[in-house]
Design an enzyme around this catalytic site. Structure first.
Site, short mmCIF file in Angstrom:
data_model
loop_
_atom_site.label_atom_id
_atom_site.label_comp_id
_atom_site.label_asym_id
_atom_site.label_seq_id
_atom_site.Cartn_x
_atom_site.Cartn_y
_atom_site.Cartn_z
N ASN A 9 5.50 -13.77 -2.85
CA ASN A 9 4.23 -13.42 -3.90
C ASN A 9 4.71 -13.15 -5.34
O ASN A 9 5.16 -11.80 -5.55
CB ASN A 9 3.61 -12.22 -3.38
CG ASN A 9 2.30 -11.92 -4.09
OD1 ASN A 9 1.88 -12.41 -5.04
ND2 ASN A 9 1.74 -10.86 -3.87
N LYS A 11 3.28 -12.94 -7.89
CA LYS A 11 2.22 -12.15 -8.55
C LYS A 11 2.09 -12.50 -10.28
O LYS A 11 2.10 -13.88 -10.30
CB LYS A 11 2.72 -10.57 -8.71
CG LYS A 11 3.00 -10.12 -7.40
CD LYS A 11 2.84 -8.62 -7.24
CE LYS A 11 3.18 -8.29 -5.98
NZ LYS A 11 3.22 -6.80 -5.74
N HIS A 106 -5.18 -8.92 -1.11
CA HIS A 106 -3.81 -8.17 -1.62
C HIS A 106 -4.56 -6.67 -2.00
O HIS A 106 -5.60 -6.75 -2.64
CB HIS A 106 -2.93 -8.89 -2.34
CG HIS A 106 -1.84 -8.11 -2.82
ND1 HIS A 106 -1.62 -7.15 -3.57
CD2 HIS A 106 -0.43 -8.39 -2.34
CE1 HIS A 106 -0.50 -6.76 -3.65
NE2 HIS A 106 0.28 -7.75 -2.94
N GLU A 108 -3.72 -5.14 -4.56
CA GLU A 108 -3.95 -5.29 -6.22
C GLU A 108 -5.46 -5.72 -6.24
O GLU A 108 -5.98 -5.58 -7.27
CB GLU A 108 -2.75 -5.78 -6.75
CG GLU A 108 -1.55 -5.13 -6.56
CD GLU A 108 -0.18 -5.98 -6.78
OE1 GLU A 108 -0.05 -7.13 -6.82
OE2 GLU A 108 0.78 -5.25 -6.34
N GLU A 178 0.73 -4.31 4.63
CA GLU A 178 1.36 -3.76 3.26
C GLU A 178 0.95 -2.34 2.91
O GLU A 178 -0.27 -2.29 2.32
CB GLU A 178 0.94 -4.59 2.14
CG GLU A 178 1.24 -6.10 2.61
CD GLU A 178 1.58 -7.07 1.19
OE1 GLU A 178 2.72 -7.43 0.86
OE2 GLU A 178 0.72 -6.92 0.19
N GLY A 184 5.93 -2.21 -4.45
CA GLY A 184 6.42 -2.31 -5.91
C GLY A 184 7.07 -0.80 -6.15
O GLY A 184 7.45 -0.70 -7.35
N SER A 224 8.19 -3.59 -0.66
CA SER A 224 9.39 -3.10 -1.23
C SER A 224 10.49 -3.67 -0.17
O SER A 224 11.49 -3.01 0.28
CB SER A 224 9.70 -1.77 -1.41
OG SER A 224 8.90 -1.49 -2.37
P1 PGA Z 1 6.84 -5.69 -3.45
O1 PGA Z 1 5.35 -6.18 -3.25
O2 PGA Z 1 7.80 -6.21 -2.28
O3 PGA Z 1 7.20 -6.05 -4.70
O4 PGA Z 1 6.75 -4.35 -2.77
C1 PGA Z 1 4.72 -6.78 -2.15
C2 PGA Z 1 3.42 -7.31 -2.27
O5 PGA Z 1 2.71 -6.76 -3.21
O6 PGA Z 1 3.28 -8.39 -1.50
#
Ligand code: PGA
Length: 261
Positions: A9, A11, A106, A108, A178, A184, A224
């Site tokens: 992803n 983003k 997601h 976010e 997740e 993140g 992460s």
């Molecule tokens: P990350 O994000 O690996 O940077 O923690 C995962 C995601 O949001 O899909």
């Protein structure tokens, strides 16, 4: 046997040039692993999914045209097929370009764009209607886990978002667990925490549908996940791969994760 998948992803990151460089670097690595019998299928690798920003979709698709092991999709879709929705992209548009997958829900999107399970259920329905495979994201915030509500919360996300589908349809959905506190932040769920939640999700699918469907559905871990911890996470019985954010922006790291089964 259920599918192993590693998804990236990207983003809202990378310039067009950087995105193409990343795609091409990945392609070189995949080319090294091509199966001599069928050069279209990367030998021994899991299914790879890439979610670039929408504006780069067609260019990344072009890089991986004819690569059966690599699919490209989008990070979000609108819940209507077409119309006066300035700035939005519909599943019909994505499919017409050759995109095959979409992330849905997601955290976010849930947090910054107020997307709730009812809206996400509509998005899933329209994605499926237009031939896109949804990767449905669920996961709890830190206070939910600290107060022991994480199972209930994730269960509700799954039930409202997905369990209205019939058994035939639901088999085409990919689930991504997740935990929001791990996204993140550099703080990963431990392999035990990931396994515990994945087993729970599979149990819910078993209870609502059947053992067979629960066994067939792919459940990814995200939060992460990186080149160092992927192998330990992917070794868990119910973890079928990962949805990778930050570490998917570096071809070396992402490819190490792809090889972590
Ligand atoms: P990350 O994000 O690996 O940077 O923690 C995962 C995601 O949001 O899909």
């Amino acid at each position: 046997m259920r599918k192993k998948i590693v998804a990236g992803n990207w983003k809202m990151n990378l310039s067009a040039e950087e995105a193409l460089t990343l795609a091409n670097e990945l392609k070189v690595k995949i080319d090294h692993q091509l199966d001599t019998k069928d050069p279209k299928i990367p030998n021994g690798l899991p299914q790879i999914l890439l979610f670039p920003p929408n504006v780069y979709l067609s260019r990344v698709l072009e890089v991986f045209r004819n690569y059966e092991g690599v699919a490209v999709g989008v990070q979000n879709i609108h819940q209507e097929e077409k119309g006066a929705f300035t700035g939005e992209v519909s599943p019909l548009m994505v499919r017409s370009l050759g995109g095959t997958h979409t992330l849905i829900g997601h955290s976010e999107r849930r947090i910054h764009f107020n997307e709730d399970d009812e809206l996400l259920a509509k998005k899933i329905a329209l994605a499926v209607k237009n031939g896109l495979t949804p990767v449905y994201c669920c996961g709890e915030m830190l206070p939910d886990r600290e107060t022991g509500k994480h199972f209930q919360l994730v269960s509700e996300q799954l039930k409202k978002g997905v369990f209205w589908m019939d058994e035939q349809e639901v088999k085409n959905i990919i689930i991504a667990y997740e935990p929001v506190w791990a996204i993140g932040t550099g703080q990963t769920a431990s392999p035990e925490q990931a396994q515990e939640m994945h087993a729970y999700l599979r149990e819910l699918i078993n209870d609502h549908y059947s053992k067979k469907t629960a066994e067939e559905m792919t459940i990814l871990y995200g939060g992460s996940c990186n080149a160092k911890n992927a192998a330990e996470l992917f070794a868990q019985k119910d973890v079928d791969g990962g949805l990778i954010g930050g570490a998917s922006l570096k071809a070396d790291d992402f490819f190490t994760i792809i090889q972590s089964f």
